[in-house]
Design a protein around this motif. Structure first.
Motif: not given
Length: 124
Positions: A69, A72-81
């Motif tokens: 989890d 996945n949140m780290q990837i999502e954070l990178t995508d939303l940056q």
């Protein structure tokens, strides 16, 4: 092992007889009770061990899921940056507009207050 314990008890009972002149009798029933107690204790410890093992396995599974989890949140954070940067820029621009509008509104407010004062003086 139980045989060893039973033999040792016989030896100690002989020592007890020599030291205190009291007899302790070891019967086949005593040996069977020892076997029964040992079996019961073995079963209880086995159950305890299995329960602990199960608890540790559940904990490891939860840790693995949590790590997934977090990844996945780290990837999502990178995508939303980039979106976050864009929203921050928009917020800064909007803040500048609001600040300019506030200054303009204060000027209008001062003019209205002066006019209100003039009207009150004329009415009085």
């Amino acid at each position: 092992m139980c045989m060893e314990v039973h033999t040792k008890v016989e030896e100690i009972s002989e020592y007890f007889w020599q030291a205190l002149s009291r007899r302790v009798y070891i019967t086949p029933k005593s040996y069977l009770d020892l076997m029964s107690l040992f079996t019961k204790l073995l079963y209880e410890k086995r159950e305890e061990l299995l329960e602990n093992r199960s608890r540790y396995q559940r904990g490891v599974e939860r840790l693995k899921k949590t790590n997934e989890d977090v990844a996945n949140m780290q990837i999502e954070l990178t995508d939303l940056q980039p979106i976050l940067e864009k929203k921050k820029t928009e917020a800064d621009e909007l803040s500048k507009i609001v600040e300019a509008d506030t200054i303009e509104a204060n000027k209008v407010k001062e003019v209205v207050e002066e006019e209100t004062k003039v009207v009150e003086d004329q009415a009085a």
